[in-house]
Motif scaffolding. Sequence first.
Motif, PDB file in Angstrom:
ATOM      1  N   CYS A 127       9.156   2.665  -0.940  1.00 48.71           N
ATOM      2  CA  CYS A 127       8.182   1.645  -0.429  1.00 48.71           C
ATOM      3  C   CYS A 127       8.796   0.347  -0.748  1.00 48.71           C
ATOM      4  N   GLU A 128       9.164  -0.472   0.552  1.00 49.30           N
ATOM      5  CA  GLU A 128       9.817  -1.774   0.414  1.00 49.30           C
ATOM      6  C   GLU A 128       8.993  -2.830  -0.252  1.00 49.30           C
ATOM      7  N   MET A 129       7.730  -2.705  -0.075  1.00 43.67           N
ATOM      8  CA  MET A 129       7.035  -3.847  -1.023  1.00 43.67           C
ATOM      9  C   MET A 129       7.083  -3.787  -2.525  1.00 43.67           C
ATOM     10  N   ASP A 130       7.201  -2.655  -2.749  1.00 41.54           N
ATOM     11  CA  ASP A 130       7.163  -2.188  -4.371  1.00 41.54           C
ATOM     12  C   ASP A 130       8.338  -1.135  -4.550  1.00 41.54           C
ATOM     13  N   ARG A 131       9.229  -1.544  -4.769  1.00 41.82           N
ATOM     14  CA  ARG A 131      10.446  -0.655  -4.858  1.00 41.82           C
ATOM     15  C   ARG A 131      10.094   0.522  -6.124  1.00 41.82           C
ATOM     16  N   ARG A 132       9.164   0.408  -6.926  1.00 40.68           N
ATOM     17  CA  ARG A 132       8.796   1.513  -8.032  1.00 40.68           C
ATOM     18  C   ARG A 132       8.456   2.578  -7.340  1.00 40.68           C
ATOM     19  N   GLY A 133       7.557   2.284  -6.127  1.00 41.63           N
ATOM     20  CA  GLY A 133       6.462   3.461  -5.548  1.00 41.63           C
ATOM     21  C   GLY A 133       7.170   4.070  -4.526  1.00 41.63           C
ATOM     22  N   ILE A 134       6.271   4.860  -3.907  1.00 39.56           N
ATOM     23  CA  ILE A 134       6.757   5.676  -2.778  1.00 39.56           C
ATOM     24  C   ILE A 134       5.669   5.702  -1.747  1.00 39.56           C
ATOM     25  N   PHE A 135       6.023   5.934  -0.506  1.00 42.23           N
ATOM     26  CA  PHE A 135       4.972   6.492   0.277  1.00 42.23           C
ATOM     27  C   PHE A 135       5.087   7.768   0.724  1.00 42.23           C
ATOM     28  N   VAL A 136       4.355   8.417   0.667  1.00 49.55           N
ATOM     29  CA  VAL A 136       4.201  10.078   1.299  1.00 49.55           C
ATOM     30  C   VAL A 136       3.605  10.042   2.549  1.00 49.55           C
ATOM     31  N   VAL A 137       4.452  10.551   3.258  1.00 44.33           N
ATOM     32  CA  VAL A 137       4.011  10.501   4.794  1.00 44.33           C
ATOM     33  C   VAL A 137       3.764  11.966   5.346  1.00 44.33           C
ATOM     34  N   LEU A 138       2.670  11.926   5.966  1.00 45.67           N
ATOM     35  CA  LEU A 138       2.388  13.307   6.772  1.00 45.67           C
ATOM     36  C   LEU A 138       3.387  13.759   7.749  1.00 45.67           C
ATOM     37  N   THR A 139       3.974  14.897   7.964  1.00 45.36           N
ATOM     38  CA  THR A 139       4.960  15.134   8.717  1.00 45.36           C
ATOM     39  C   THR A 139       4.016  15.747   9.968  1.00 45.36           C
ATOM     40  N   GLU A 140       4.684  16.255  10.989  1.00 39.98           N
ATOM     41  CA  GLU A 140       4.014  16.732  12.330  1.00 39.98           C
ATOM     42  C   GLU A 140       3.184  17.887  11.782  1.00 39.98           C
ATOM     43  N   LYS A 141       4.097  18.837  11.033  1.00 41.28           N
ATOM     44  CA  LYS A 141       3.869  20.037  10.539  1.00 41.28           C
ATOM     45  C   LYS A 141       2.857  19.916   9.419  1.00 41.28           C
ATOM     46  N   GLY A 142       2.658  18.917   8.915  1.00 43.05           N
ATOM     47  CA  GLY A 142       1.669  18.687   7.901  1.00 43.05           C
ATOM     48  C   GLY A 142       0.359  18.561   8.657  1.00 43.05           C
ATOM     49  N   ARG A 143       0.397  17.725   9.613  1.00 40.02           N
ATOM     50  CA  ARG A 143      -0.922  17.559  10.253  1.00 40.02           C
ATOM     51  C   ARG A 143      -1.201  18.651  11.101  1.00 40.02           C
ATOM     52  N   GLU A 144      -0.413  19.376  11.559  1.00 40.50           N
ATOM     53  CA  GLU A 144      -0.927  20.852  12.207  1.00 40.50           C
ATOM     54  C   GLU A 144      -1.235  21.666  11.226  1.00 40.50           C
TER      55      GLU A 144
END
Lengths: 134, 134
Positions: free
Chosen positions: A99-116
């Motif tokens: 996460c660029e705005m707050d380098r402590r944090g992370i983004f968790v991103v849904l993959t295509e497989k996750g959405r399926e």
Amino acid sequence: MLAHATIAAVSEVAEDVLVREWRALLARHAAVYNALETELRQRHCIGVSEFEALERLAGCEMGKCRGSELTDTVHLSQSAASRLVARMERDGLVERSMCEMDRRGIFVVLTEKGRERYLEAKPTHRAVLAATMS
Amino acid sequence: MLAHATIAAVSEVAEDVLVREWRALLARHAAVYNALETELRQRHCIGVSEFEALERLAGCEMGKCRGSELTDTVHLSQSAASRLVARMERDGLVERSMCEMDRRGIFVVLTEKGRERYLEAKPTHRAVLAATMS
DNA sequence: CGACGCTACATGCGTGTGCATCAAAGTCCA
DNA sequence: TGGACTTTGATGCACACGCATGTAGCGTCG
């Protein structure tokens, strides 16, 4: 004296009501949770917490959200939520990105497989709720 | 076509209601359970399941009941319930005794220490319920 | 700027959990 | 009676949990 006894009696009754409500809540929770866990695990190889995380992510803009938001969504400790994301990443359902705005944090991103996986599991989830939340 | 669309819409609404109810149940359960677990553990060195078991036993004739009844009371698997009894026995809260009528089974018997622990913990339990089951 | 405190996330550790399985005892029916 | 099935409780195993802690980055105030 009578007043005191009456008040005590009222308190006891109120207490009894609370205890009954709590037991009902426990029983209801256990019934629905166990049924959900069993069906989701068996049919889609995910648990209740994984489903909650997927649903949260699917409802997010870009299918991404902060780790701490996910922690708030699933009813788990921060450490358990962190490991949940690790498992889901291992299984290819999400990815962690900086996460660029707050380098402590992370983004968790849904993959295509996750959405399926989410879309497959959703009908099962709803069906179990309909069957057990009578 | 309109009828189909309407039925679909109604179904979706019903589904949404169920999902909201389930989320509310999860949140409520987590809040009360965590508060109970924390307070009971901190003040009385027992967890929610231990308290449930103690309360069940305290309500039994002679403070004893069958293992399987205890399993039904605490919302745990049979194996977890068996280990729960083992922990409570280790801590001196209960004892296991042979059941003569059915030699497969056991009686779990509340000890004096167990009854005292229950009576100490009960006010804490009720107070937490009163505070969190708002 | 620099020290302090706070927040976000990861991880070692001990413990509790469910599943599968086992042994022993009860039940039922041919 | 004898064999098949069921029920009760214990236990090996893998795994998920919470707590405590560590690390890194943010924010604030002197």
